[in-house]
Design an enzyme around this catalytic site. Structure first.
Site, mmCIF file in Angstrom:
data_model
loop_
_atom_site.group_PDB
_atom_site.id
_atom_site.type_symbol
_atom_site.label_atom_id
_atom_site.label_comp_id
_atom_site.label_asym_id
_atom_site.label_seq_id
_atom_site.Cartn_x
_atom_site.Cartn_y
_atom_site.Cartn_z
ATOM 1 N N SER A 62 0.810 -1.220 0.000
ATOM 2 C CA SER A 62 0.000 0.000 0.000
ATOM 3 C C SER A 62 0.843 1.270 0.000
ATOM 4 O O SER A 62 0.436 2.286 -0.572
ATOM 5 C CB SER A 62 -0.969 -0.001 1.188
ATOM 6 O OG SER A 62 -0.263 -0.150 2.405
ATOM 7 N N HIS A 117 1.778 5.043 4.319
ATOM 8 C CA HIS A 117 0.911 5.685 3.317
ATOM 9 C C HIS A 117 1.328 7.135 3.096
ATOM 10 O O HIS A 117 1.447 7.596 1.954
ATOM 11 C CB HIS A 117 -0.548 5.631 3.773
ATOM 12 C CG HIS A 117 -1.096 4.248 3.824
ATOM 13 N ND1 HIS A 117 -2.320 3.952 4.383
ATOM 14 C CD2 HIS A 117 -0.598 3.067 3.396
ATOM 15 C CE1 HIS A 117 -2.550 2.655 4.289
ATOM 16 N NE2 HIS A 117 -1.526 2.097 3.697
#
Length: 268
Positions: free
Chosen positions: A148, A202
């Site tokens: 991610s 992230h």
């Protein structure tokens, strides 16, 4: 002759396909080695190259890369590969294949470093004792895995390239914002239902991807391919040098101390 670095929409996105295949193959290898196809424990993920700050920042730098291709369970893998299927081909069209791989891999490394650095600075925690006992210090050994962070780097790269190249056609904006909206929505949902989501990865990936996308995407669409390749590789080199400097100058005293204790216990 000048050629565009962008790909026709009909071109098969082989870099995206290769990345997905690598993630799936590694998932199956971890699953077969541990006898579990649904969820993996942190020890197995650490052994396969998970991002553990006390190791990643004290010599096992390869973990900053390897953890990007590992996943903690089936849901984790499916969600990330779906997001990669959305933004990967679009990134190839906006950034070119080489640019897409640079943003994914180098941005992913910065995402892993951001996660490890945060965990290293929060490695030791003092908690109150029970029943009148004195407070004790515990070590937070967090193993981080997943694609991610690298996928968020692609999102940052897409936003930056759109700004740099001033692509404002309704169709281009529609594809871009639909893709990014889906990725953000998926991350929010996963964050609500899955504990321990690595938000620092992230954020780090998004910022690194934006910087790389800005550097690569600022080229004119009619720039020569050699200039595009040179700009992409130079951007990657600068980002990697800065990462090496951050690793070297970070200190990580607590991480070194904990690793020394771990190594001493294993040698007994």
């Amino acid at each position: 002759m000048q050629t565009s670095r962008y790909l026709p929409s009909s071109s098969f996105p082989w870099p995206t396909a290769a990345l997905i295949a690598l993630n799936v193959v590694l998932y199956l290898l971890v699953a077969l080695s541990g006898g579990n196809l649904i969820d993996f424990n942190s020890r197995d993920l650490q052994n396969w190259g998970g991002n553990l700050a006390v190791l990643s920042l004290t010599g096992d730098y390869w973990r900053l890369l390897s953890n990007m291709f590992l996943h903690g369970g089936l849901m984790h893998l499916v969600a990330n590969m779906y997001m990669l299927m959305i933004v990967g081909p679009l990134s190839e069209q906006r950034l070119g294949r080489i640019g897409m791989l640079v943003v994914y891999l180098v941005g992913g490394l910065w995402a892993s470093f951001s996660s490890a650095a945060w965990n290293a600075h929060h490695l030791l925690e003092t908690v109150p004792g029970f029943g009148g006992m004195q407070s004790v210090t515990v070590v937070n050994l967090v193993v981080s895995v997943g694609a991610s962070g690298a996928i968020m780097a692609l999102c940052g790269g897409l936003l930056a390239s759109a700004l740099a190249s001033k692509i404002h056609t309704p169709e281009a904006n529609s594809h871009l914002f639909k893709a990014l909206f889906q990725v953000v929505a998926i991350n929010i949902v996963i964050g609500l239902i899955v504990p321990g989501i690595d938000q620092l990865a992230h954020i780090g990936g998004l910022l690194a991807g934006f910087a790389l996308g800005l550097a690569i995407g600022s080229l004119r669409p009619d720039s020569t391919r050699s200039r595009y390749i040179a700009r992409s590789l130079l951007s990657a080199a600068i980002a990697l040098i800065l990462l090496a400097l951050a690793l070297e100058t970070g200190g990580w005293d607590e991480a070194h101390a904990v690793r020394a204790e771990m190594d001493a216990q294993q040698s007994r």
